[in-house]
Design a protein around this motif. Structure first.
Motif, short mmCIF file in Angstrom:
data_model
loop_
_atom_site.label_atom_id
_atom_site.label_comp_id
_atom_site.label_asym_id
_atom_site.label_seq_id
_atom_site.Cartn_x
_atom_site.Cartn_y
_atom_site.Cartn_z
N LEU A 39 1.44 13.96 -0.36
CA LEU A 39 1.44 14.35 1.20
C LEU A 39 1.90 12.99 1.97
CD1 LEU A 39 1.13 16.14 3.65
CD2 LEU A 39 -1.31 15.72 3.56
N GLY A 40 1.24 11.88 1.53
CA GLY A 40 1.66 10.74 2.10
C GLY A 40 2.82 10.29 1.89
N THR A 41 3.28 10.63 0.47
CA THR A 41 4.77 10.21 0.14
C THR A 41 5.73 11.12 0.95
OG1 THR A 41 4.07 9.59 -1.67
CG2 THR A 41 6.27 9.79 -1.72
N LEU A 42 5.45 12.22 1.16
CA LEU A 42 6.55 13.16 1.75
C LEU A 42 6.35 12.77 3.27
CD1 LEU A 42 6.01 16.64 0.25
CD2 LEU A 42 7.88 14.97 -0.16
N ILE A 94 3.68 5.32 -5.74
CA ILE A 94 3.79 5.52 -7.18
C ILE A 94 2.81 6.58 -7.82
CG2 ILE A 94 3.53 4.11 -9.02
CD1 ILE A 94 4.72 1.85 -7.73
N LEU A 95 1.73 6.38 -7.31
CA LEU A 95 0.64 7.21 -7.74
C LEU A 95 0.70 8.87 -7.44
CD1 LEU A 95 -2.69 5.07 -6.72
CD2 LEU A 95 -1.77 5.63 -8.99
N SER A 96 1.64 9.02 -6.47
CA SER A 96 1.65 10.43 -6.27
C SER A 96 2.58 11.12 -7.42
CB SER A 96 2.64 10.64 -4.90
OG SER A 96 3.96 10.34 -5.07
N PHE A 97 3.25 10.45 -8.49
CA PHE A 97 3.73 10.98 -9.41
C PHE A 97 3.05 10.82 -10.70
CE2 PHE A 97 7.34 9.50 -6.51
CZ PHE A 97 8.00 10.30 -6.65
N GLN A 98 1.71 10.96 -10.44
CA GLN A 98 0.91 11.15 -11.62
C GLN A 98 1.18 12.43 -12.47
OE1 GLN A 98 -1.66 9.06 -12.95
NE2 GLN A 98 -2.91 8.16 -11.52
N PRO A 114 0.83 -1.25 0.13
CA PRO A 114 -0.04 0.09 0.19
C PRO A 114 0.62 1.04 0.04
CG PRO A 114 -0.62 -1.59 1.46
CD PRO A 114 0.43 -2.02 1.20
N THR A 115 1.77 1.34 0.79
CA THR A 115 2.81 2.35 0.76
C THR A 115 3.31 2.65 -0.46
OG1 THR A 115 3.32 2.01 2.95
CG2 THR A 115 4.64 3.64 2.02
N LEU A 116 3.98 1.52 -1.12
CA LEU A 116 4.64 1.79 -2.47
C LEU A 116 3.49 2.05 -3.52
CD1 LEU A 116 6.81 -1.46 -2.45
CD2 LEU A 116 7.41 0.83 -2.37
N THR A 128 -9.64 15.11 -3.86
CA THR A 128 -10.03 13.91 -4.97
C THR A 128 -8.96 14.02 -5.90
OG1 THR A 128 -11.46 15.20 -6.17
CG2 THR A 128 -12.52 13.91 -4.76
N THR A 129 -7.54 14.50 -5.51
CA THR A 129 -6.66 14.57 -6.36
C THR A 129 -5.36 13.79 -5.67
OG1 THR A 129 -5.72 16.81 -5.47
CG2 THR A 129 -7.31 16.79 -7.49
N PRO A 130 -4.46 13.36 -6.59
CA PRO A 130 -3.21 12.81 -6.05
C PRO A 130 -2.36 13.60 -4.98
CG PRO A 130 -3.35 12.46 -8.21
CD PRO A 130 -4.45 13.35 -8.05
N VAL A 131 -2.78 14.86 -4.94
CA VAL A 131 -2.00 15.55 -3.88
C VAL A 131 -2.09 15.14 -2.64
CG1 VAL A 131 -3.99 17.15 -3.02
CG2 VAL A 131 -1.63 18.06 -2.86
#
Length: 279
Positions: A241-244, A31-35, A25-27, A234-237
């Protein structure tokens, strides 16, 4: 070299699947944060970019991301300091049995098995009924200590259970006061464990949700803010945030591990220099 049994490969595959289940889930969020700019919250990805990381630092229509981050960081530092100090004091106190020590020990451990949401509700009610402000720095702080202190105390109990008292006896024979013995002998020896307690205190506080839910008052900490954003953003922002925040947590853990390595190496070097001096 003997060939590995078939069971080894079966267990290796099982372990790999376990790691995928644990970190998948974290990975996926990473990955999706780089959409790309037109990307959504699911696969397939629509381009690859840093757009959502850039957007994260712009004014958001919903929430107070950086304010909640600052609150979580400050709260984590407060909890960390108190957890370390109280854990050391508790560890020193429990080195000798005293009346009621067993009851006190079980009372400390009990807070780990009580559902976190009930602890949050109880602490929030105590503050509100007492006329005290329900705030992340007061009631939230106290609620999180019920989670971090038992872990810190358990670590200190294990450390002092294996502590060689002959070092303290030698220091006292040389004329050291109890305070000097604690400062120059005990604390340097248990320093790596103190770093571990500090890491537990900060990380457990930084991502604590349930025990902060009803005790943070009007201002959210970062976990509460992220939870609130899931119903509005509703956006990958949100993924950015989760990635950072994940990278920040890993950075904190890495910093603590470096400090542990550095202090252990420094202590070993000082011991080596002292041995050479005797020669």
């Amino acid at each position: 070299m003997e060939p590995r049994p078939r069971s080894f490969y079966g267990l290796a595959v099982f372990f790999g699947l376990f790691l995928l289940f644990l970190y998948g889930p974290t990975l996926t969020i990473g990955i999706l944060s780089f959409q790309g700019p037109g990307g959504g919250l699911t696969f397939p990805m629509q381009g690859v970019s840093l757009h959502w990381f850039y957007d994260l630092f712009q004014q958001q229509a919903v929430g107070d991301i950086w304010g909640s981050f600052r609150r979580s960081f400050v709260l984590g530092l407060m909890v960390m300091v108190v957890t370390v100090v109280v854990s050391v004091m508790g560890g020193l106190a429990f080195r000798r049995r005293f009346p009621g020590s067993n009851i006190l020990f079980y009372l400390i451990i009990t807070s780990l098995v009580i559902p976190s949401i009930l602890v949050s509700l109880g602490v929030g009610l105590i503050f509100s009924q007492s006329g005290l402000p329900v705030h992340w720095a007061t009631s939230g702080f106290g609620s999180q200590l019920t989670w971090t202190l038992p872990f810190g105390l358990l670590i200190m109990f294990a450390v002092f259970n294996r502590f060689d008292k002959s070092y303290e006896e030698a220091a006292r024979d040389l004329g050291a006061t109890p305070w000097q013995t604690l400062r120059h002998v005990v604390i340097p020896i248990i320093a790596p464990s103190l770093i571990g307690v500090a890491l537990f205190g900060f990380t457990l506080s930084y991502d604590e949700f349930a025990r902060t839910l009803l005790t943070a008052g009007s201002y959210n900490t970062l976990p509460l803010e992220i939870f609130g954003m899931t119903t509005n953003v509703t956006t990958p922002v949100l993924y950015a945030l989760g990635t950072l925040t994940t990278l920040f947590s890993l950075l904190i853990i890495g910093a603590f591990l470096f400090i542990t390595w550095w202090s252990t190496r420094r202590k070993a070097k000082r011991g080596s220099d002292a041995g050479k001096g005797l020669l």
